[in-house]
Design a protein around this motif. Structure first.
Motif, PDB file in Angstrom:
ATOM      1  N   LEU A 115       0.981  -1.298   0.056  1.00 42.88           N
ATOM      2  CA  LEU A 115      -0.062   0.038   0.052  1.00 42.88           C
ATOM      3  C   LEU A 115       1.084   1.247   0.053  1.00 42.88           C
ATOM      4  CD1 LEU A 115      -2.837  -1.045   2.401  1.00 42.88           C
ATOM      5  CD2 LEU A 115      -2.728  -1.036  -0.006  1.00 42.88           C
ATOM      6  N   ASP A 116       2.154   1.090  -0.193  1.00 42.50           N
ATOM      7  CA  ASP A 116       2.916   2.280  -0.326  1.00 42.50           C
ATOM      8  C   ASP A 116       3.084   3.173   0.732  1.00 42.50           C
ATOM      9  OD1 ASP A 116       4.723   3.864  -1.869  1.00 42.50           O
ATOM     10  OD2 ASP A 116       3.235   5.122  -2.651  1.00 42.50           O
ATOM     11  N   PRO A 289      -3.039   3.558  -2.254  1.00 42.07           N
ATOM     12  CA  PRO A 289      -1.861   3.988  -2.040  1.00 42.07           C
ATOM     13  C   PRO A 289      -1.279   5.106  -1.245  1.00 42.07           C
ATOM     14  CG  PRO A 289      -2.159   3.101  -4.322  1.00 42.07           C
ATOM     15  CD  PRO A 289      -3.470   3.682  -3.462  1.00 42.07           C
ATOM     16  N   SER A 294      -4.839   3.664   5.145  1.00 41.74           N
ATOM     17  CA  SER A 294      -4.723   2.527   4.273  1.00 41.74           C
ATOM     18  C   SER A 294      -4.199   1.396   4.955  1.00 41.74           C
ATOM     19  CB  SER A 294      -3.924   2.708   2.962  1.00 41.74           C
ATOM     20  OG  SER A 294      -4.438   3.709   2.029  1.00 41.74           O
TER      21      SER A 294
END
Length: 443
Positions: A115-116, A289, A294
């Motif tokens: 998810l960066d 992302p 997230s």
């Protein structure tokens, strides 16, 4: 840092093993380490430089339906064993609760996308100090009436955490957070007004420039000079994005499991009923992302999912963890720990267009106090901002109260702004609400 997740996973597994050996029928553990630093300057002098390196383990054990929890910052084997023993002792002394227990094994996440979230900032402290100084200098240079500074601060942190439970779930999260802020005071005669600005993000290259943050803090302080008081009246109110997030945060609290099973929510019987105007959707999007909230799993390891919480103004779902779901006779929605990126969707227009639509009313830029009753929905907050005439800012105002009821306020939303901040767990622009009470505060 690449070895840290493995170290934390081993510590979590050791905790589960000790719990099982001590008589637990189920257990869960969260092990985390974080490190970083923050620097603050005031009047260009370094006020503080604080380095932080924390480690923590939290364990919850179950003996049947008896529950005990403990935590420690000592991740040695002896420290972990001592905490597990304490949790087991607490569980043995606790009454039975048939709703206690781990999340259902079938609901646990099995897919772990990137998810960066992890963007470390290799910023030397000397450069952080220079950035904070530049931020403060930019604020002070806006106007000669800015005569005092409450300082500028920069922070950068990285956290690695592992959640594991005796169902065999193991999830690792590596994430960063960076921020820069500044606050200054403008003075004109006896009039003193303070304001601030900030920027935050997981990625350091997405932060606003230091000079831009400082300039905005200075501009906001100066424009508040000459504030007047209003007469008590009813009028439309435009909430800036930073304050509108609080409104939707109250909505999140009202549809969350703890408030529901305690029957302490003003939306208790609102499922499948209109709670917002037609045209407004509230969406959960946990897989964005790099976003602020997230996550592929909630705080119990249950898989998160895209959800439509409000569809065309109608409430379509609750936010439930396992315990609350069992208390309500429902199933977990994967929301233990809260909502994972709430998006407020609808037709949007610029803040200037919303001011034109409002015509005459209040643009509120600051709220004070905590006057929100989650049971009744009654809302009353101290406020400051700008009086609007003919769709234009007329003059600053302060020492007033904005009051209403959240259920009515949500239904009376008449406009959404396109001025979304790029980084927040609740993504909304400005929100225009009709018919709130504005009252002068007693002196």
């Amino acid at each position: 840092m690449t070895q840290i997740p493995d170290m934390l996973a081993r510590a979590a597994q050791l905790v589960l093993d000790h719990a099982r050996a001590g008589g637990a029928t189920a257990a869960e553990a969260q092990v985390a380490t974080s490190r970083g630093y923050s620097v603050s300057v005031r009047q260009q002098a370094v006020e503080s430089l604080e380095f932080q390196h924390d480690r923590e383990m939290a364990v919850t054990v179950y003996i049947g339906h008896r529950k005990g929890s403990a935590s420690t910052g000592d991740l040695s084997e002896d420290g972990l064993r001592t905490s597990v023993s304490a949790a087991l002792d607490i569980a043995r002394a606790t009454g039975e609760d048939p709703c206690s227990g781990l999340a259902d094994a079938a609901r646990l996440a099995t897919v772990f996308p990137d998810l960066d979230l992890d963007h470390p900032w290799d910023l030397a402290p000397v450069d952080a100090i220079a950035s904070a100084r530049a931020t403060e200098a930019a604020a002070m240079a806006v106007d000669p009436r800015i005569r005092q500074s409450e300082g500028a601060a920069l922070s950068t942190h990285r956290t690695v955490s592992v959640y594991a439970n005796s169902h065999g779930f193991l999830g690792t999260r590596e994430s960063t957070s960076h921020g820069l802020n500044c606050a200054v005071v403008a003075i004109d005669g006896d009039d003193m007004q303070r304001d601030y600005w900030y920027t935050s993000h997981r990625r350091p290259d997405r932060l606003e420039a230091a000079e831009a943050v400082g300039a905005e803090a200075g501009r906001r302080a100066v424009r508040r000079l000459g504030a007047r008081r209003l007469q008590t009246q009813k009028a439309p109110v435009l909430f800036t994005p930073e304050l509108a997030r609080g409104l939707f945060g109250a909505f999140v609290g009202a549809i969350s499991g703890g408030a529901l099973y305690r029957r302490a929510s003003f939306l208790l019987d609102a499922l499948d009923q209109p709670v917002f105007p037609t045209g407004i959707d509230l969406l959960q999007r946990p897989f964005l992302p790099g976003a602020a909230a997230s996550s592929a799993w909630d705080s119990e390891g249950v898989a998160t999912s895209d959800r439509t919480l409000v569809e065309q103004g109608v409430l379509r779902g609750w936010l439930l963890g396992s315990y609350a779901a069992r208390r309500l006779g429902l199933s977990s929605t994967g929301n233990a720990g809260g909502v994972y990126n709430l998006l407020v969707e609808g037709e949007r227009q610029s803040q200037q267009a919303l001011l034109k639509q409002m015509g005459r009313g209040l643009l509120v830029t600051e709220l004070l106090g905590h006057g929100v009753n989650g049971v009744t929905g009654d809302y009353s907050r101290g406020a400051a901002g700008f009086w609007v005439e003919n769709g234009e800012l007329a003059y600053p105002v302060d020492e007033l109260t904005v009051a209403g009821n959240l259920r009515d306020m949500f239904r009376n939303i008449v406009g959404l702004g396109d001025d979304l901040r790029p980084y927040s767990s609740i993504r909304t622009g400005s929100v225009l609400i009709d018919g709130l009470t504005l009252a002068a505060q007693a002196t």
